[in-house]
Design an enzyme around this catalytic site. Structure first.
Site, PDB file in Angstrom:
ATOM      1  N   ALA A 110      80.984   0.223  59.575  1.00 48.87           N
ATOM      2  CA  ALA A 110      81.961   0.605  58.555  1.00 48.87           C
ATOM      3  C   ALA A 110      83.031   1.507  59.145  1.00 48.87           C
ATOM      4  O   ALA A 110      84.240   1.323  58.896  1.00 48.87           O
ATOM      5  CB  ALA A 110      81.264   1.300  57.385  1.00 48.87           C
ATOM      6  N   SER A 165      75.619  48.843  50.917  1.00 47.81           N
ATOM      7  CA  SER A 165      75.349  48.082  49.699  1.00 47.81           C
ATOM      8  C   SER A 165      74.216  47.090  49.929  1.00 47.81           C
ATOM      9  O   SER A 165      73.948  46.683  51.060  1.00 47.81           O
ATOM     10  CB  SER A 165      76.603  47.333  49.256  1.00 47.81           C
ATOM     11  OG  SER A 165      77.629  48.231  48.901  1.00 47.81           O
ATOM     12  N   CYS A 208      96.761  25.667  46.308  1.00 51.83           N
ATOM     13  CA  CYS A 208      97.124  24.752  47.393  1.00 51.83           C
ATOM     14  C   CYS A 208      96.594  25.313  48.712  1.00 51.83           C
ATOM     15  O   CYS A 208      97.356  25.624  49.641  1.00 51.83           O
ATOM     16  CB  CYS A 208      98.634  24.578  47.451  1.00 51.83           C
ATOM     17  SG  CYS A 208      99.362  23.924  45.945  1.00 51.83           S
TER      18      CYS A 208
END
Length: 702
Positions: free
Chosen positions: A458, A307, A545
């Site tokens: 941070a 393909s 989920c």
């Protein structure tokens, strides 16, 4: 006090003196700061006034979508059902189709729940006509002394109406079908009896006696059935079964070429390919047939490079090799008549027109057809063999464009976190000394424009605070305050992650399985608001989920997609379309989390006020449907819940049973009333009349 008015104080004053109401001015005033849209592609930043042309360029619609998809003046995606021959008044506005599908029946809609697949038979017909036209032109211009007649490999999409349309539309062109299993063979036989009497029925795949018997029955029914041998030992089964039925078979061979496709889809080619006969096996089969006085039964040679053949150079190499084998078989005395070049005609999914990608091809229909014709013609002329009928199995190229999957984005991660009502100074006062130092350094690095240093402090501050939280020193509000502070400052200085997550009412595993399985990319585009500038970079997260239930890579290699803000509740929805997905996705889709297939509408061009007519509407799989698919019995489940309701909810039993019945009969996807704020909230799921609910109950009851 404005946020940035007190930032300098964070460098010299104690942290407990720092107060903030949580608001920030945008754009920021930090030295060297960048705007929040910095990660949006440059093409989004330049124009002062956004236009549909900018959107078309941004999403590459004019390259992967031509000639079937475009952006109309209203900023919506439109379908050009007849390709380049489509007149302006014939274009189909996809937003109008969605409105027709999703509006409740009481308002003239179909009451279908999203997601929905929009099928476009006019596009399918145009693709088939274009394929035939390309080969016809190549044959005429090169003086090729035979003709082209293709087959559709039903594995690409076995939907009843697709197969039916292809047989009907292709009848004029002697277009046939290809089957790879017993079920597909039965399907193909039942439809081809209404097609062209000259159409081919190619029987591929591994075969046992029952498969061969079915194929021979097809020949008895006057179908042009060709049994293609995938393995040498299948010949014995064909000979034995044909003698049993008294039917002389037409036999084809699948050659295992040396030419190899190096991309993802090339595993079926080369010496170690999954299917086909080697040259020695081909000679062995020919000699066996000669001894059985059946060499005249051998009439077709089939091969498949793989393909998405990326280039005409590879195509010419493979076709040339196969054509030489064809000529050698003809020289041996076989009644060779057809060369089946298999699939491989590719789709330009990303619009790059590149031969170096599995997502694109470096040629068009005309180049493909011309390359095939010339390669076969050259070999046959060289060996003085009659030119064969050319057959192809171009399923992906036929059906990819004719289906559009439309789904809604129902929510997104917040642009700016909600302001914490408490004073940040009070919440930050509980930090230990080391964390306070990190906080002061963090603010100082932000003011000085030292963004890499800011990120370090941070991260360090967050880690310290998490440890304090685990030790029970800090509470949840304190932890949230630190996160909020870091996020707000990061956004202000342009150091935050600009990509947001858009939650979509879709299952990737059911509707776009190739993305999850092999990383196949499809064009995904908002189908409206394309006259507006997108301001967000987003990724898509589905309802399942599962951490793999997301789309985080898009055509062009980008890890995000430019999107618009989702409208506020009651002011309409935000709709996206996945294009070029008409091949394989429905057949491969699974039932992960018991999310079934989408609703389907079949839309044809018409001369009505909206330029289209819905000729078929099918609701998506209900909860009961997907439960049955996994061997559950919804009727028994409903009866069990009904008895429990009668026992424990005497006063509300009828209402509970009605709700349960409706749940069994609705799709597993979320229901949102996004098309019109005046609609009843249950409109998209159907009527809320008690009579309808009781009918649901009756259907589930014994």
């Amino acid at each position: 006090m404005p946020a940035l008015a007190c930032v300098d104080g964070a460098v010299t004053h104690p942290v407990y003196g720092f107060t903030w109401d949580g608001s920030l001015h945008v754009p920021g005033a930090f030295p060297g700061s960048i705007t929040a849209t910095a990660t949006i592609p440059n093409s989004l930043e330049r124009p002062v006034t956004w236009s549909t042309d900018h959107s078309a360029a941004l999403y590459k619609i004019d390259v992967w979508g031509a000639p079937y998809f475009t952006v109309n003046d209203a900023g919506n995606m439109s379908v050009r059902p007849f390709g380049s021959a489509t007149l302006p008044h014939q274009e189909i506005d996809l937003m109008k189709v969605v409105k027709k599908a999703a509006d409740p029946k009481s308002l003239g809609g179909l009451g279908l729940q999203l997601p929905v697949i929009v099928r476009l038979p006019d596009v399918l017909k145009n693709r088939l006509e274009s394929l035939h036209s390309a080969f016809h032109f190549a044959i005429e211009s090169n003086g090729y002394d035979s003709h082209y007649q293709g087959v559709y490999p039903v594995k690409c999409n076995q939907d009843r109406y697709i197969v039916q349309d292809i047989v009907e539309f292709g009848s004029t062109f002697r277009f046939g079908l290809e089957a790879g299993s017993k079920a597909e063979l039965l399907l193909s036989m039942s439809y081809l009896i209404r097609g062209s009497p000259d159409a081919l029925l190619i029987c591929n795949g591994y075969k046992d006696e029952e498969y061969v018997s079915l194929a021979l029955m097809g020949k008895s029914l006057a179908l042009n059935t060709v049994i293609v041998l995938e393995q040498e030992e299948e010949l014995d089964t064909v000979v034995k079964t044909s003698r049993k039925f008294g039917v002389r078979p037409v036999i084809g061979l699948r050659a295992k070429l040396r030419t190899k496709h190096s991309g993802h889809f090339g595993s079926t080619s080369g010496e170690n390919g999954k299917f086909g006969l080697t040259t020695s096996q081909i000679l062995s089969v020919a000699r066996k047939l000669q001894k059985l006085d059946m060499l005249d039964c051998l009439q077709l040679l089939h091969f498949h490079i793989g393909s998405q053949i990326p280039s005409t150079a590879l195509l010419a190499d493979g076709v040339g090799e196969a054509a030489q084998i064809y000529c050698e078989l003809a020289k041996l005395g076989a009644a060779m008549h057809v060369i089946d070049i298999g699939g491989g005609l590719g789709i330009d999914y990303d619009g790059s027109h590149s031969s170096c990608s599995d997502m694109s091809v470096g040629y068009g229909l005309d180049e493909y057809a011309s390359t095939v014709v010339r390669a076969i013609q050259y070999a046959c002329n060289q060996k003085q063999v009659r030119h064969p009928v050319i057959c192809s199995e171009s399923g992906r190229a036929l059906v990819s464009h004719h289906s559009v999957l439309i789904f809604e984005a129902v929510s997104t991660s917040a642009v700016v976190p909600e302001t914490i009502k408490q004073n940040l100074a009070y919440l930050l006062d509980a930090l230990e000394d080391e964390a306070r130092v990190d906080h002061r350094n963090l603010m100082a690095s932000a003011v000085l424009g030292e963004y890499e240093t800011y990120i370090i402090y941070a991260d360090q501050l967050k880690r310290r605070c998490v440890e304090q939280f685990k030790d029970g020193i800090l509470g949840l509000e304190h932890l949230a305050a630190v996160d909020l502070l870091c996020d707000l400052v990061a956004r202000e200085i342009g150091a935050s992650d600009p990509v947001r997550t858009y939650h979509v009412n879709l299952s990737i595993f059911s509707s776009i399985p190739d993305f999850w399985a092999i990383g196949q990319l499809f064009p995904i585009v908002p189908i409206h608001r394309l006259d507006q500038r997108p301001v967000v970079n987003g990724v898509l997260s589905d309802l399942t989920c599962d951490s793999d239930g997301k789309v985080n890579k898009f055509i062009g290699g980008s890890g995000s997609l430019p999107l618009h803000e989702i409208p506020v509740a009651g002011s309409g929805g935000y709709y996206l379309g996945m294009f070029l997905g008409g091949a394989y996705q429905e057949a491969l889709g699974g039932l992960h989390n018991l999310f079934g297939g989408p609703s389907v509408v079949r839309v044809s061009q018409s001369n009505g006020p909206h330029c289209f007519a819905v000729t078929q509407a099918v609701p998506g799989s209900s909860c009961a449907d997907v439960l049955r698919a996994m061997q559950h019995q919804p009727e028994l489940m409903f009866e069990a819940l009904k008895r429990r309701a009668e026992e424990y909810a005497r006063g509300d039993g009828d209402a509970i049973m009605c709700s349960l019945a409706r749940a069994f009969h609705s799709m597993p996807y979320l229901v949102y009333d996004a098309m019109d704020s005046e609609h009843d909230s249950t409109a998209l799921a159907g009527s809320s009349d008690d009579d309808v609910e009781w009918e649901f109950m009756r259907c589930l009851s014994f």
